[in-house]
Design a protein around this motif. Structure first.
Motif: not given
Length: 132
Positions: A26-27, A29, A49, A111-112, A114
């Motif tokens: 979830s964290l 990208d 990912q 908010d990720k 990257s």
């Protein structure tokens, strides 16, 4: 803003310590760029990912699930990048051990995480350990 980025990376590394794959996913990208240093079976640039999880799966397979993030600290911030020191250990079935410190630079966007750039304090040890 900087506190949010520091918090996000702290949450990520805590999830890594706890092997919380859902939280890790979830964290990150989905198109995260992950630069794993060295000249070995897990090194190179990962472009998603999925490729990062495949690399980590290979690391756990090589180590018989003994790969462990023992600690992380020295979190520093520069704009949207967060740097920290990590201590990793692992052991192969053969008894060969890994005990290494890395400096990781995490880039946070939207908010990720990257981008991740890994720097090893002992690349020779890592190359020897991660070669098949």
């Amino acid at each position: 803003m900087e506190n949010q980025q520091k918090q996000l990376v702290t949450e990520f590394l805590t999830a890594v310590k706890l092997l919380d794959l859902e939280k890790i996913g979830s964290l990150l990208d989905p198109e995260v760029k992950w630069s794993q240093p060295g000249n070995n079976d897990v090194s190179g640039l990962k472009n998603s990912q999925q490729e990062v999880f495949e690399m980590v799966g290979k690391m756990f397979a090589i180590t018989g699930n003994t790969l462990k993030l023992n600690a992380f600290n020295s979190i520093s911030i520069n704009d949207n990048r967060v740097a920290c020191q990590l201590h990793w250990t692992a052991e192969k079935v053969s008894g060969e051990k890994l005990d290494v410190y890395n400096t990781d630079i995490y880039t946070v966007e939207h908010d990720k995480i990257s981008r991740v750039d890994i720097f090893s304090a002992d690349m020779t040890q890592e190359d020897n350990f991660w070669k098949g």
